[in-house]
Design a protein around this motif. Structure first.
Motif, PDB file in Angstrom:
ATOM      1  N   SER A 188      -7.812  -5.595   6.185  1.00 26.86           N
ATOM      2  CA  SER A 188      -8.774  -6.659   5.760  1.00 26.86           C
ATOM      3  C   SER A 188      -8.680  -6.856   4.291  1.00 26.86           C
ATOM      4  CB  SER A 188     -10.215  -6.313   6.275  1.00 26.86           C
ATOM      5  OG  SER A 188     -10.881  -5.297   5.603  1.00 26.86           O
ATOM      6  N   LYS A 190      -6.246  -6.331   2.065  1.00 27.15           N
ATOM      7  CA  LYS A 190      -4.792  -7.054   1.857  1.00 27.15           C
ATOM      8  C   LYS A 190      -4.645  -8.564   2.121  1.00 27.15           C
ATOM      9  CE  LYS A 190      -1.874  -2.882   1.752  1.00 27.15           C
ATOM     10  NZ  LYS A 190      -1.583  -3.094   0.575  1.00 27.15           N
ATOM     11  N   LYS A 191      -5.362  -8.798   3.546  1.00 32.92           N
ATOM     12  CA  LYS A 191      -5.380 -10.183   3.961  1.00 32.92           C
ATOM     13  C   LYS A 191      -6.246 -11.078   3.016  1.00 32.92           C
ATOM     14  CE  LYS A 191      -6.719 -12.892   8.102  1.00 32.92           C
ATOM     15  NZ  LYS A 191      -7.274 -12.737   9.458  1.00 32.92           N
ATOM     16  N   ALA A 194      -4.607 -11.600  -0.347  1.00 33.49           N
ATOM     17  CA  ALA A 194      -3.074 -12.176  -0.231  1.00 33.49           C
ATOM     18  C   ALA A 194      -2.672 -13.262  -0.930  1.00 33.49           C
ATOM     19  CB  ALA A 194      -2.446 -12.309   1.330  1.00 33.49           C
TER      20      ALA A 194
END
Length: 247
Positions: A188, A190-191, A194
Motif C-alpha cells: 500500500s 508503494k502504491k 508511486a
C-alpha cells in the motif's frame, strides 16, 4: 473549495505593497477561526519595516522568499495576554503547562491558515516559513516576545510575481481512514507514493542529491535525524525558558 483546491505556495512576489486596510481585514478574518474556549491564544506580529525584515532574514536561513515578501506575519502562541487578563480580574491562571502550550499552538496555526485563505481570496500569495520554530529563541529576542509566548510559524505574504503549477499530493485513500486507523503495508505504501516518485522533478531531485530513492533525499538531506534532534533540543529549551513547564 475551488480556492482551496488551487492553492500553491508563492515564492516570488512583486514589489507592490499591501494596503494597511487590506492587511487588517485579512487578519480580522483570521481571528474568526476556531479557538480554544474562545480565549484566542495567539498574536500576530506584522513585519513590514525593511530593517526589521533584515534582522529576521538570517533566522529564516536567508530564504529569498523571506527577503522579497513585502510583509512577514509571525504567528505567536500567546498565553501571556489571557493570563494577564485573569490576574487583573482576581483570577489565578494555571497555564504554564504542556496542555496550555498545545492549546495556544493549535490556536496560532488555525488563525494562520484562516489568514492565508483570506489573503488568497484577495489575490495575494503566501508561503509558510517553518524556520520560525527552528529559531524560536532568536525570534523571541528580535520581536521582544514576553514569557508564555512562543513563535510558531511565519507567513510571507504579497502579490504573486508568478503562479507555479499545483504540487503533487498522495491519493485520498492514503489520508482517509474509516472508523479506525488502517495501518500500511509495503504494497500500500508503494502504491500511495508511486506517483510522487515517478515525477520527473522527483527523479531529478534524487539525481541532484546523489541518492538512490526519493525517501533518502528526505532522510539524508532535507530532514536529517541529527538536525531534527538538534532543533528539537533547542526548541524544548526555549519553550521551558518561556515559562511553559514541559517534562
Amino acid at each position: 473549495m475551488e480556492l482551496l483546491n488551487r492553492h500553491v505556495t508563492i515564492r516570488k512576489f512583486t514589489p507592490k505593497e499591501i494596503s494597511t486596510d487590506l492587511l487588517k481585514n485579512i487578519i480580522y478574518s483570521g481571528t474568526r477561526a476556531s479557538t480554544t474556549g474562545n480565549m484566542q491564544l495567539y498574536s500576530v506580529v506584522v513585519s513590514r519595516d525593511k530593517k526589521m525584515k533584515e534582522k529576521l532574514l538570517p533566522l529564516h536561513f536567508n530564504q529569498p522568499v523571506a527577503k522579497s515578501a513585502p510583509v512577514l506575519l509571525t504567528f505567536v502562541a500567546d498565553f501571556n495576554r489571557f493570563s494577564k487578563w485573569c490576574e487583573y480580574n482576581s483570577a489565578t491562571p494555571g497555564y504554564n503547562n504542556l496542555l496550555s502550550f498545545t492549546n495556544a499552538l493549535i490556536d496560532a496555526v488555525l488563525v494562520a491558515q484562516n489568514v492565508c485563505i483570506a489573503a488568497e481570496n484577495n489575490g495575494l500569495g503566501i508561503c509558510y516559513l517553518g524556520t520560525t520554530a527552528y529559531n524560536a529563541k532568536e525570534h523571541i529576542d528580535v520581536l521582544e516576545l514576553p514569557k508564555l509566548t512562543f513563535p510558531v510559524t511565519t507567513v510571507a505574504i504579497g502579490y504573486p510575481e508568478e503562479i507555479p503549477d499545483l504540487t503533487d499530493r498522495i491519493p485520498l485513500e492514503g489520508i482517509m481512514h474509516d472508523e479506525v486507523y488502517t495501518n500500511y503495508d509495503e504494497v500500500s505504501i508503494k502504491k500511495l507514493y508511486a506517483f510522487k516518485e515517478g515525477l520527473e522533478s522527483s527523479k531529478q531531485f534524487v539525481q541532484e542529491n546523489n541518492m538512490q530513492t526519493l525517501a533518502q533525499v528526505f532522510t539524508n538531506v532535507r530532514y536529517k535525524q541529527a538536525d531534527n534532534e538538534f532543533f528539537s533540543k533547542k526548541m524544548l529549551e526555549t519553550i521551558k525558558a518561556q515559562g511553559f513547564v514541559i517534562d
